[in-house]
Design an enzyme around this catalytic site. Structure first.
Site, short mmCIF file in Angstrom:
data_model
loop_
_atom_site.label_atom_id
_atom_site.label_comp_id
_atom_site.label_asym_id
_atom_site.label_seq_id
_atom_site.Cartn_x
_atom_site.Cartn_y
_atom_site.Cartn_z
N TRP A 2 0.87 -1.18 0.00
CA TRP A 2 0.00 0.00 0.00
C TRP A 2 0.91 1.23 0.00
O TRP A 2 1.76 1.35 0.89
CB TRP A 2 -0.86 -0.06 1.25
CG TRP A 2 -1.89 0.99 1.40
CD1 TRP A 2 -2.80 1.41 0.47
CD2 TRP A 2 -2.18 1.74 2.60
NE1 TRP A 2 -3.61 2.38 1.01
CE2 TRP A 2 -3.25 2.59 2.31
CE3 TRP A 2 -1.61 1.76 3.88
CZ2 TRP A 2 -3.79 3.46 3.25
CZ3 TRP A 2 -2.15 2.62 4.81
CH2 TRP A 2 -3.23 3.46 4.50
N ASP B 294 0.45 -5.09 9.66
CA ASP B 294 -0.62 -4.13 9.42
C ASP B 294 -1.88 -4.95 9.15
O ASP B 294 -1.94 -5.68 8.16
CB ASP B 294 -0.25 -3.27 8.20
CG ASP B 294 -1.37 -2.31 7.81
OD1 ASP B 294 -2.35 -2.18 8.57
OD2 ASP B 294 -1.25 -1.69 6.73
N LYS C 85 -12.46 -0.38 8.33
CA LYS C 85 -13.22 -1.23 7.40
C LYS C 85 -14.13 -2.20 8.14
O LYS C 85 -15.30 -2.35 7.80
CB LYS C 85 -12.29 -2.04 6.49
CG LYS C 85 -11.00 -1.35 6.12
CD LYS C 85 -11.14 -0.37 5.00
CE LYS C 85 -9.95 0.58 5.00
NZ LYS C 85 -9.66 1.22 3.74
C1 LIG Z 1 -3.23 -1.77 4.03
C2 LIG Z 1 -3.86 -0.70 4.84
N1 LIG Z 1 -3.36 -0.43 6.04
C3 LIG Z 1 -3.88 0.50 6.83
C4 LIG Z 1 -4.97 1.23 6.43
C5 LIG Z 1 -5.43 2.22 7.44
O1 LIG Z 1 -6.58 2.84 7.29
P1 LIG Z 1 -7.17 3.88 8.32
O2 LIG Z 1 -6.07 4.81 8.74
O3 LIG Z 1 -8.22 4.56 7.54
O4 LIG Z 1 -7.70 3.11 9.49
C6 LIG Z 1 -5.53 1.01 5.16
C7 LIG Z 1 -6.64 1.80 4.65
O5 LIG Z 1 -6.97 1.86 3.50
C8 LIG Z 1 -4.96 0.01 4.36
O6 LIG Z 1 -5.44 -0.28 3.15
#
Ligand SMILES: Cc1ncc(COP(=O)(O)O)c(C=O)c1O
Length: 395
Positions: A130, A211, A246
């Site tokens: 990501w 993560d 999510k």
């Molecule tokens: C791989 C991954 N890690 C972490 C996150 C963290 O998301 P958030 O900061 O919105 O909780 C996301 C969100 O799209 C993600 O796709």
């Protein structure tokens, strides 16, 4: 002071979503952004979350700051959700938790603590990963390295290459792993492969950082935590960044947790104190609303079972969409798309070239990332045929 300040280009993913919003074509389809969409193209509020929120509004008596580590029932709920009761009792007193603004906040706080423990350490990330991982990790001074992960030829994990690459990770290095539902590929490790990585971590001494932003959207809440738990059972130290964006739909409430598993109680106290100090210098206290709601949902039996049922039906809908999409793509192109049905979570690479991804955007108002990553959950009965036809037309 700002006269010479450069204007930065928009974020690669958010910029495309904005481009789609500005597209006047009524038939446009946005498969770019990683949020769960229901059949009507809406990102829904979980009923369990609405119910908890209603109760909270009736009961709430203060908006005073949360303590820097966050809302304790939320932390307890997340520790058992992610780490699991078996590992929690095996590692009693060795796990510390700090509530963060979303999973991004958790990655950043995890990175800050790692940087304090091992300044300038190398963090190995999957190729691809990501894109937001990179600034979250290197902005604190950690040094990024990559390990082979996804093979576009087989449309799956190239596990041999991953193992070969990670042979270079040594004690003092950090290896970032996606707990489940790999973003961007949807290609996950099997439980056996997790064990191989855990054995390598134990033997070579590198520190795993996991993560986990999609627990419950791959194979279910427990199955999706297998990697996390395998690592905790195998090595003394693990850092985990978990998001409730999510799986509880709390995107805009910025709700997450940084978890640190350490070798002893003193180290657990040290990681907690470092994480709170890092939070203090970045944003002070976590936002309360999402954490309190998540805490209520995780700890109240009625809300919890309502939430689990909703999450499980989302997970099943994604799996159903994967099967239908695969069948329709195969029928339209005559090519093999079995990989789509095998992958986990919301994402998949369709295997289009950058030019094809841009062409499908320009000619069909079908928005996917240049890498051809799509969010499968944005497909629905109203757009799937159009998406299939557009993909078939350009490839
Ligand atoms: C791989 C991954 N890690 C972490 C996150 C963290 O998301 P958030 O900061 O919105 O909780 C996301 C969100 O799209 C993600 O796709």
């Amino acid at each position: 002071m700002f006269e010479e300040l450069p204007v930065l280009p928009p974020d690669s993913i958010l910029g495309l979503a904005a481009e789609c919003r500005a597209d006047p074509n009524p038939e446009k389809v946005d498969l770019t952004i990683g949020i769960y969409m229901d059949e009507s193209g809406n990102c829904p509020v979980f009923k369990a979350v609405s119910n908890a929120q209603r109760q909270l509004i009736e009961q709430e008596t203060t908006k005073a700051y949360l303590p820097p580590q966050g809302y304790q029932p939320f932390l307890d709920g997340m520790m058992s959700l992610v780490v699991g009761s078996e590992q929690l009792s095996a590692r009693s007193g060795q796990v510390s938790a700090v509530q963060t603004p979303g999973g991004c906040g958790a990655i950043r706080i995890g990175a800050e603590v790692l940087q304090s423990a091992a300044p300038g350490a190398r963090v190995w990330v999957s190729d691809p990963t990501w894109p937001v991982h990179l600034p979250l990790l290197n902005s604190v001074g950690l040094h990024i390295e990559t390990y082979a992960y996804y093979d576009p030829a087989t449309k799956g994990v190239n596990f041999d290459a991953m193992v070969e690459g990670l042979k270079a990770a040594v004690a003092g290095d950090i290896v970032l792993l996606h707990g489940c539902c790999h973003n961007p590929s949807g290609a996950d490790l099997t439980p056996q492969q997790w064990q191989v990585i855990a054995d390598m971590a134990a033997k070579q001494g590198f520190t795993p950082m996991i993560d986990i932003a999609y627990q419950g959207l791959g194979d279910g809440l427990e199955a999706d935590a297998v990697g996390v738990r395998t690592l905790i059972a195998s090595v003394p130290e693990v850092v985990i960044a978990a998001s409730c964006s999510k799986n509880l739909g709390l995107y805009r409430e910025r709700t997450g947790v940084a978890l640190f598993v350490s070798g002893d109680a003193r180290s657990a106290e040290a990681t907690a104190s470092q994480a709170k100090s890092a939070a203090r210098r970045v944003y002070s206290m976590p936002p309360a609303h999402g954490g309190i709601i998540a805490g209520m949902v995780l700890n109240d039996a009625a809300l919890r079972s309502e939430w689990e049922a909703e999450l499980s039906s989302m997970c099943q809908r994604i799996q159903g969409l994967r099967t239908t999409f695969r069948e329709q793509l195969e029928a339209a192109t005559g090519r093999d798309f079995a990989f789509i049905a095998k992958e986990k979570g919301m994402f998949s690479f369709l295997g289009l070239t950058r030019e094809q991804a841009q062409q499908v955007r320009k000619e069909h108002s079908l928005y996917m990332l240049d890498s051809s990553r799509i969010n499968v959950a944005s497909l629905n009965a109203g757009n799937i045929e159009r998406v299939v036809a557009a993909v078939a037309a350009v490839s």
